[in-house]
Design an enzyme around this catalytic site. Sequence first.
Site, PDB file in Angstrom:
ATOM      1  N   GLU A 123       0.852  -1.187   0.000  1.00 42.82           N
ATOM      2  CA  GLU A 123       0.000   0.000   0.000  1.00 42.82           C
ATOM      3  C   GLU A 123       0.890   1.240   0.000  1.00 42.82           C
ATOM      4  O   GLU A 123       1.838   1.321   0.797  1.00 42.82           O
ATOM      5  CB  GLU A 123      -0.905   0.021   1.228  1.00 42.82           C
ATOM      6  CG  GLU A 123      -1.929   1.145   1.167  1.00 42.82           C
ATOM      7  CD  GLU A 123      -2.931   1.107   2.315  1.00 42.82           C
ATOM      8  OE1 GLU A 123      -3.773   2.015   2.381  1.00 42.82           O
ATOM      9  OE2 GLU A 123      -2.881   0.197   3.141  1.00 42.82           O
TER      10      GLU A 123
ATOM     11  N   GLY B 136       3.174   2.385  10.427  1.00 45.23           N
ATOM     12  CA  GLY B 136       3.072   1.731  11.719  1.00 45.23           C
ATOM     13  C   GLY B 136       2.795   0.252  11.558  1.00 45.23           C
ATOM     14  O   GLY B 136       3.416  -0.589  12.208  1.00 45.23           O
TER      15      GLY B 136
ATOM     16  N   GLU C  37      -2.453  -3.944   7.093  1.00 39.66           N
ATOM     17  CA  GLU C  37      -3.535  -4.887   7.332  1.00 39.66           C
ATOM     18  C   GLU C  37      -3.655  -5.979   6.284  1.00 39.66           C
ATOM     19  O   GLU C  37      -4.745  -6.524   6.075  1.00 39.66           O
ATOM     20  CB  GLU C  37      -4.867  -4.130   7.399  1.00 39.66           C
ATOM     21  CG  GLU C  37      -5.352  -3.528   6.072  1.00 39.66           C
ATOM     22  CD  GLU C  37      -4.908  -2.100   5.830  1.00 39.66           C
ATOM     23  OE1 GLU C  37      -5.515  -1.418   4.975  1.00 39.66           O
ATOM     24  OE2 GLU C  37      -3.951  -1.660   6.493  1.00 39.66           O
ATOM     25  N   ASN C  38      -2.569  -6.366   5.623  1.00 42.50           N
ATOM     26  CA  ASN C  38      -2.638  -7.398   4.587  1.00 42.50           C
ATOM     27  C   ASN C  38      -3.513  -8.570   5.044  1.00 42.50           C
ATOM     28  O   ASN C  38      -3.423  -9.017   6.180  1.00 42.50           O
ATOM     29  CB  ASN C  38      -1.234  -7.929   4.279  1.00 42.50           C
ATOM     30  CG  ASN C  38      -0.226  -6.828   4.149  1.00 42.50           C
ATOM     31  OD1 ASN C  38      -0.309  -5.989   3.280  1.00 42.50           O
ATOM     32  ND2 ASN C  38       0.753  -6.821   5.059  1.00 42.50           N
TER      33      ASN C  38
ATOM     34  N   HIS D 235      -6.612  -1.879  15.373  1.00 40.75           N
ATOM     35  CA  HIS D 235      -6.866  -1.145  14.133  1.00 40.75           C
ATOM     36  C   HIS D 235      -6.643  -2.040  12.912  1.00 40.75           C
ATOM     37  O   HIS D 235      -7.500  -2.112  12.017  1.00 40.75           O
ATOM     38  CB  HIS D 235      -5.942   0.077  14.064  1.00 40.75           C
ATOM     39  CG  HIS D 235      -6.099   0.892  12.832  1.00 40.75           C
ATOM     40  ND1 HIS D 235      -6.894   2.014  12.766  1.00 40.75           N
ATOM     41  CD2 HIS D 235      -5.562   0.761  11.585  1.00 40.75           C
ATOM     42  CE1 HIS D 235      -6.837   2.538  11.558  1.00 40.75           C
ATOM     43  NE2 HIS D 235      -6.031   1.783  10.822  1.00 40.75           N
ATOM     44  N   GLU D 236      -5.504  -2.715  12.877  1.00 37.00           N
ATOM     45  CA  GLU D 236      -5.204  -3.533  11.695  1.00 37.00           C
ATOM     46  C   GLU D 236      -6.141  -4.727  11.610  1.00 37.00           C
ATOM     47  O   GLU D 236      -6.555  -5.119  10.505  1.00 37.00           O
ATOM     48  CB  GLU D 236      -3.742  -3.985  11.736  1.00 37.00           C
ATOM     49  CG  GLU D 236      -2.724  -2.851  11.817  1.00 37.00           C
ATOM     50  CD  GLU D 236      -2.902  -1.789  10.745  1.00 37.00           C
ATOM     51  OE1 GLU D 236      -3.340  -2.122   9.629  1.00 37.00           O
ATOM     52  OE2 GLU D 236      -2.598  -0.611  11.021  1.00 37.00           O
TER      53      GLU D 236
ATOM     54  N   HIS E 263      -9.495  -3.742  10.180  1.00 35.23           N
ATOM     55  CA  HIS E 263      -9.455  -3.547   8.728  1.00 35.23           C
ATOM     56  C   HIS E 263      -9.952  -4.789   7.974  1.00 35.23           C
ATOM     57  O   HIS E 263     -10.306  -4.694   6.792  1.00 35.23           O
ATOM     58  CB  HIS E 263      -8.035  -3.241   8.260  1.00 35.23           C
ATOM     59  CG  HIS E 263      -7.722  -1.782   8.157  1.00 35.23           C
ATOM     60  ND1 HIS E 263      -8.536  -0.894   7.504  1.00 35.23           N
ATOM     61  CD2 HIS E 263      -6.662  -1.065   8.604  1.00 35.23           C
ATOM     62  CE1 HIS E 263      -7.995   0.322   7.562  1.00 35.23           C
ATOM     63  NE2 HIS E 263      -6.866   0.241   8.228  1.00 35.23           N
TER      64      HIS E 263
END
Length: 883
Positions: free
Chosen positions: A128, A269, A272-273, A305-306, A309
């Site tokens: 990304e 940071g 989120e793959n 957070h990840e 996602h």
Amino acid sequence: MTTDTPRPISLSDYRPPDYLVDHVNLSVALDPTHTRVAASLTVRRNPAAAGGAAPLVLDGEHLELESIAIDGKPLAARAYERTETSLTIPRPPAKPFVLETVTIINPDANKALSGLYRSRGIYCTQCEAEGFRRITYFLDRPDVLATYTCRIEADAKEAPVLLGNGNPAERGSLDRGRRRYAVWEDPHPKPCYLFALVGGDLSSIAGKFTTMSGREVDLGIYVEHGKESRAHWAMDSLKRSMRWDETRFGREYDLDVFNIVAVSDFNMGAMENKGLNIFNDRLVLASADTATDTSFEHVEAVVAHEYFHNWTGNRITCRDWFQLCLKEGLTVYRDQEFSSDERSRAVQRIADVRNLRALQFPEDAGPLAHPVRPESYIEINNFYTPTVYEKGAEVVRMIATILGERDFRRGMDLYFERHDGEAATIEDFLACFADASGRDLSQFKLWYSQAGTPELVCQLAYDRAAKTAALTVEQVHKPTPGQPKKEPLHIPLRLGLVGPNGADQDLVVDGGSRIDDGVLHLTKRKETFRFTGLGSRPVPSLLRGFSAPVNLTIDLSDRDLEFLMARDRDEFNRWQAANTYATRILVQSVAALAEGKRATRGTAFAKALGETIADDNLEPAYRAELLKLPSQSDIAREIARNVDPSLVYRAHRHLSKTVAATIGDTLERIYKSSAPKGPYSPDARSAGLRALRNAALTILSARGEDEDVTRLSKHFASASNMTDEAHALVLLAAEAGPEREKALARFHDRWQGDHLVIDTWFMAQAVSPLDGTLAAVQALTRHPLFNLETPNKVRALIGNFALGNPLQFNRPDGAGYSFVAAEVLELDRFNPQVAARMLSSFRSWRSLEPTRRALAKRALETVAESPDLSRDAYEIVTKMLNA
């Protein structure tokens, strides 16, 4: 400046892709300098695209093409065209076909850390926003969704661990065990920016999670050998995140495995793959002796957070990069809510608003201002900004406030149901809430297209005879670059009218209707609300919970603020009253110092603060927030024009000393009584006690007396955890003397072998207000433990100096500006993303007093005039100078 001026990409130019890719089959043979990538793409024409036989144009950068074929037949050289950034097949087949390419890439040479690269011997990816084109030729855009199969092969000793997206399908050995391979299959269509692989000699910890439907998921966190014990907090955070998302939003995980990998060199940071999150190791590794409470909180929040996602970003992605806030702003809102539920809602809200005001408000007020959904960009990496993330989260929060909890959840459920497996837009998102609630959100949509921070100018007029109070609110929208005129917004204003006894008065407006939820819906440029049945003058408590990302102006007296500090039932506004009071004194002090007068004393504020923090019924973490004075950057933002950072520093120092002198006894009692009992724990209560104790220590240290230095030195020497040790180190580094040098030497000697902890040593020196700081920072760039190619080191030293030390960065001789500009140009040669982010330290240069303003401008011009400037740096610096 490069003469080849980059062209902007505009939202209005969006067109569906001419071709779609249904499946991607990759075979990646890892090698430090000669990685071979065989790609097989199942391609078809897009029925939604414009008619006609369009050429197939694939993105590709830094690739060596070894072969190319369609349906197994090699293409002649005349059948395709290559440039430095693309591969074009002018006349591809009309029917679906398979495109096969083999490319060679050099992971060791990839210092931009985009695509496939090596970090401390570990192969990893960051795709990304547009890194996949550095791995193979592809339609590198988020609206091309495909399923993936990836075979990874590597030397068995160099990379015994081979990880990919999705579920493991096969693994084995080759060449008599000298090489290993693994096959991963991801059944969920995804854009290529979510592709990931990892190969290396890693250790791991394992866990399991049972979903709400009873499926068992294998969890793994992969780290460098010897650091396994520091990954358990991340694992615990992951499990709590998975359960919370099921409970709060009904979202269940959808694969058999979920892996996290910690790497040392990472521009962001975390990423989120799908099924394989790759993290900057500072956001995974945490233990009592190596990580602060803040680090534990960050690990918890970023892991959440990840993971979140998986639904808001992966299962539903964004149609184009202009819709970036659709995944990032929404997911920030979700992780903020998670942290609020896990810890203290009031303290979390205060922290989130502090962060918004420190990072996003200056962006909105300066040359880099842009809407939550930008209208154009030159380099998309420059739009991973506080506006997209933090303001984007506030926009989602306003939707929740306007609709209420029930209808907001209905809208989210409809969004997941309607757009699962799609690449969506802001319009798609808002339509779900409108359909679920029956509310018209057309005016609210302007939040996504108008830049700038609105100001609400409020006035409350009380009529004693009529027992009414008229609240007049005017929306003020200042011009921003490219948007000279603005329309009024739909702004939810949560409020209370506080009576003499501290109780909220009933909100009854003309006509007898009640406002039970305490929210006024502002939709006009100026409007008045008349409240009835008020037997005495109320004190207005406006913008409770920070119900909208706006600046609030209302004429409250010092006594009103003291009253709200003591009595407001809304904890956010109680804190806000203290913050507003302190800011008022600091701004007055700066003005007085500029005229050669004494700084404003601030004794009344100090006494009111002392009475509030003495309330043991308040959470320790909340009392700690009350003790944190507005930062120097907060004061500069409030002054807004002709800012002299040296006067701001003096005013801040003066108020700190006044508070320490006025309520020193209370602070000493708090310091002595707030140490948590027992072994270290990162739980909210224990962390709150340490925060309160360290906040008291910070104010006491401002007195500068011998006893204060002694207390601080003992605090450092006796620290049993990194929270106390690092806090004391930063305070000692700010004071010249032998105790400073002893502390820095001791910390260095103890932690020089830990590449993460030593960043605290760099940071403490970078943010010191001492006159010799710039020279020290320049010397540290030559320290053996510093490496300009490691983003964490750049952020720890150069980033903290530029963004966390307003006094020394804004030196009156301009040397701070020149230093940072030179480092930016050096960084830009190999890592344009990090270079452009360092340039954001100049975002408020126009607000400085004339001498500093001219020096900052000259430093920016030096960057702009540099030949071969990257697109990333070019976009930022030209906006800085031309807006």
